[in-house]
Motif scaffolding. Sequence first.
Motif, PDB file in Angstrom:
ATOM      1  N   HIS A 119       0.902  -1.183   0.195  1.00 34.85           N
ATOM      2  CA  HIS A 119      -0.096  -0.052   0.020  1.00 34.85           C
ATOM      3  C   HIS A 119       0.798   1.239  -0.002  1.00 34.85           C
ATOM      4  O   HIS A 119       1.435   1.583   1.062  1.00 34.85           O
ATOM      5  CB  HIS A 119      -0.813  -0.021   1.099  1.00 34.85           C
ATOM      6  N   CYS A 120       0.996   1.923  -1.165  1.00 35.46           N
ATOM      7  CA  CYS A 120       2.151   2.942  -1.263  1.00 35.46           C
ATOM      8  C   CYS A 120       1.142   4.228  -1.170  1.00 35.46           C
ATOM      9  O   CYS A 120       0.509   4.576  -2.092  1.00 35.46           O
ATOM     10  CB  CYS A 120       2.560   2.942  -2.793  1.00 35.46           C
ATOM     11  N   ARG A 121       1.481   4.887   0.045  1.00 36.99           N
ATOM     12  CA  ARG A 121       0.630   6.150   0.201  1.00 36.99           C
ATOM     13  C   ARG A 121       1.516   7.302  -0.021  1.00 36.99           C
ATOM     14  O   ARG A 121       1.695   8.202   0.750  1.00 36.99           O
ATOM     15  CB  ARG A 121       0.284   5.999   1.589  1.00 36.99           C
ATOM     16  N   ARG A 122       1.885   7.526  -1.469  1.00 36.72           N
ATOM     17  CA  ARG A 122       2.529   8.671  -1.791  1.00 36.72           C
ATOM     18  C   ARG A 122       3.958   9.110  -1.423  1.00 36.72           C
ATOM     19  O   ARG A 122       4.761   9.667  -1.750  1.00 36.72           O
ATOM     20  CB  ARG A 122       1.674  10.200  -1.618  1.00 36.72           C
ATOM     21  N   HIS A 123       4.392   8.324  -0.056  1.00 39.61           N
ATOM     22  CA  HIS A 123       5.632   8.402   0.316  1.00 39.61           C
ATOM     23  C   HIS A 123       6.003   9.996   0.855  1.00 39.61           C
ATOM     24  O   HIS A 123       7.233  10.117   0.259  1.00 39.61           O
ATOM     25  CB  HIS A 123       6.533   7.695  -0.608  1.00 39.61           C
ATOM     26  N   GLU A 147      -3.113  10.871  -4.668  1.00 41.75           N
ATOM     27  CA  GLU A 147      -3.660   9.413  -4.900  1.00 41.75           C
ATOM     28  C   GLU A 147      -2.810   8.323  -4.225  1.00 41.75           C
ATOM     29  O   GLU A 147      -1.555   8.250  -4.135  1.00 41.75           O
ATOM     30  CB  GLU A 147      -3.605   8.908  -6.286  1.00 41.75           C
ATOM     31  N   ASP A 148      -3.189   7.314  -3.604  1.00 37.60           N
ATOM     32  CA  ASP A 148      -2.534   6.347  -3.089  1.00 37.60           C
ATOM     33  C   ASP A 148      -2.834   5.199  -3.896  1.00 37.60           C
ATOM     34  O   ASP A 148      -3.690   5.095  -4.689  1.00 37.60           O
ATOM     35  CB  ASP A 148      -2.981   5.963  -1.511  1.00 37.60           C
ATOM     36  N   LYS A 149      -1.796   4.358  -3.999  1.00 33.16           N
ATOM     37  CA  LYS A 149      -1.640   3.168  -5.026  1.00 33.16           C
ATOM     38  C   LYS A 149      -1.429   1.856  -4.190  1.00 33.16           C
ATOM     39  O   LYS A 149      -0.805   1.872  -3.089  1.00 33.16           O
ATOM     40  CB  LYS A 149      -0.551   3.560  -5.908  1.00 33.16           C
ATOM     41  N   THR A 150      -2.290   0.886  -4.817  1.00 34.18           N
ATOM     42  CA  THR A 150      -1.914  -0.421  -4.067  1.00 34.18           C
ATOM     43  C   THR A 150      -1.381  -1.416  -5.250  1.00 34.18           C
ATOM     44  O   THR A 150      -1.894  -1.541  -6.372  1.00 34.18           O
ATOM     45  CB  THR A 150      -3.168  -1.069  -3.583  1.00 34.18           C
ATOM     46  N   ASP A 191       6.851   1.239   5.846  1.00 29.56           N
ATOM     47  CA  ASP A 191       6.096   2.181   5.131  1.00 29.56           C
ATOM     48  C   ASP A 191       5.620   1.718   3.704  1.00 29.56           C
ATOM     49  O   ASP A 191       4.888   2.376   2.972  1.00 29.56           O
ATOM     50  CB  ASP A 191       6.681   3.586   5.143  1.00 29.56           C
ATOM     51  N   ARG A 237       7.501   1.484   1.144  1.00 28.33           N
ATOM     52  CA  ARG A 237       8.121   2.099   0.083  1.00 28.33           C
ATOM     53  C   ARG A 237       9.274   1.320  -0.637  1.00 28.33           C
ATOM     54  O   ARG A 237       9.346   1.285  -1.860  1.00 28.33           O
ATOM     55  CB  ARG A 237       8.726   3.539   0.438  1.00 28.33           C
ATOM     56  N   LYS A 290       8.285   3.873  -5.202  1.00 28.21           N
ATOM     57  CA  LYS A 290       8.086   5.177  -5.557  1.00 28.21           C
ATOM     58  C   LYS A 290       8.694   5.326  -7.115  1.00 28.21           C
ATOM     59  O   LYS A 290       7.789   5.883  -7.761  1.00 28.21           O
ATOM     60  CB  LYS A 290       8.776   6.014  -4.641  1.00 28.21           C
TER      61      LYS A 290
END
Length: 627
Positions: free
Chosen positions: A257-261, A380-383, A447, A449, A485
């Motif tokens: 779950h990549c939340r913009r970092h 935007e968050d990406k999964t 996180d 990332r 990222k």
Amino acid sequence: MDWGPFLPDSLLLEIFLHLPHDAVLKAGLTCKQWQAVSKDEFLWRELFYRYYRIPRSAPRHPSAVSWYREFKRLYDCIPCVEVQTLREHSDQVLHLAFSHRGHRFSSCSKDCTVKLWDTERQDGNISLVHSSSMRQFNWGYTQFSQFNPDDTLLLVSGVYLGPHHSSSGEIAVISLENYTLLSRVRNKPYDVFGCWLNETHLISGNLHWIGNMTSCSVLWLNKAFQDIESENVNVVKRLFKIQNINASTIRTVMVAHCRRHDNPDLLLDYEAQSQARRQKAEQDNQHHPLLFDLATPDSEDEEEVENEDEYRNDGRSYSFSSARIPQLTISGLDHVIHSRKHVGARELQIETQVAQMMGRAYTKAPDSSLIDPSEPREGEDKTYLLFTTGSLTYSPHQIGIKLIKPDQMTTSGPVLGEERSSEEFFDSLDHVIDIHGHIIGMGLSPDHRYLYVNSRAWPKGCVISDPMSPPPIAEEIDMHVIDLKSLREERRSLRAHRAFTPNDECFFIFLDVSRDFVASGAEDKHGYIWDRHYNICLARLAHDDVVNSVAFSPADQELLLSASDDSTIKVWRSPRMVRLAQASPRQLRPRSLLPSWLLRHKSNSPFASSVNGKTVSEGWKKPSDGK
């Protein structure tokens, strides 16, 4: 008494620069002047680079407040002191997983049980809470487990034994409220492992052979349990259908779950470290792993037998009580081995070429706007779905990345490819990263990332002419770091651990990542810990056999667990926490996880002093040479 003139600070500093760090600490106890000089920042910067042998182009950790404290962090906060050994398993322990709160962890073993452990006892000991045997469901052994995001359910993955000694995988979902079995899901092949997508849905796999060396992997989204409304709501949905060529299959799925970092848990100066590595390579072409071994003693499917989708092992008889299952049998390569006996090499080569053409014609094109890291959507968050795969040979040598869209996060909606046109039979991979070696482990940073990948490298410049004869693999295990990222590999220089099994017997070695450290097992009877920023190996954790898995506590990275073929789970704590337990036992928190026997020992540090009648260590123990 007249002691005469004091040495100038500059001369004293010059003397201290020629002393080891422990001598500097002792000298600092002499007087106020010496103490002040012994804490000099320039002094500890020099001691830091010299002791840890870090290139001077590598910057100090961004969150470090001083060189002295950074030196002590690497020396004193590594979980390398064995404080407890758990012996409740009766066979090889294959995997460990902490809950997200850190209050419990699970273990899987060749004894076919999954065990739950409590880490919050008042006496500091870890204790067994529950044990479930999966033999009643015809399992051979348990191999992997994972807590769902809210720690209410446990996913357990294992090997399901079917008729005619054939084997496939199965996933069980267990409630952590009353330890009841909620559901069971097919998982084929079983080294897909499975993983949670969210609190209530999990991902499993299936494999269909469509040729002699060509197959199709289907990844399914499953609801973890059936509720009252299940008759009106889908409980399973196909996520992706991906073509495999050259006997490769999809394995080891995990979700990131990549939340913009915006706030990564670790900032890395890759340019400086890359330059430093090039300089070091010019000085020394042969790699010498650096080990700072702190306080560590020396040591050494339902089975479809009626059709070609049958999944069974390669004809060898395995005893699940003791023998390790090599990775050759994990992906159903018996199908390929059988085909090679009846089909010529030319025919197999033509099949691969035809499969590639059909794949290009009937594969849904990737949406570059969804996966392109250079064009992120604001807020935007990406999964991502991550997995190992391949294109040249059966051994996993690539990381596949597939973006999961918001409408795919639930089993509601189109089912079984209803949204897919007749000319889009397969899904394409959104991104592929080639590791150029046999992948034997993966782990995400807290996180999500960074993806850390264990692999055993192929020889440089090797050419693969036969998919069933991959290149020989190195004994050294390389740990790659992939930035999710930018979707590129950042570095490949974490090395110290080793493995010895050949390609067709390679097995998974689980690694884990904390805020500052990364740890991994190895076949050389040790676990290893590295610092993520400075890229150095800090400690070795000794066992009596292969170390299969390691796990940091999410609540405290100074607690580490290791699991081994010696049937034990070892609990490791940092020297700092051990010393605190010795000095102030009454002030220990319940989650300290230090056994009571530690509290009865007095500090033996040469740098200990008395504060309010209690012994408090001001230094830290010198590490062994790592041999």
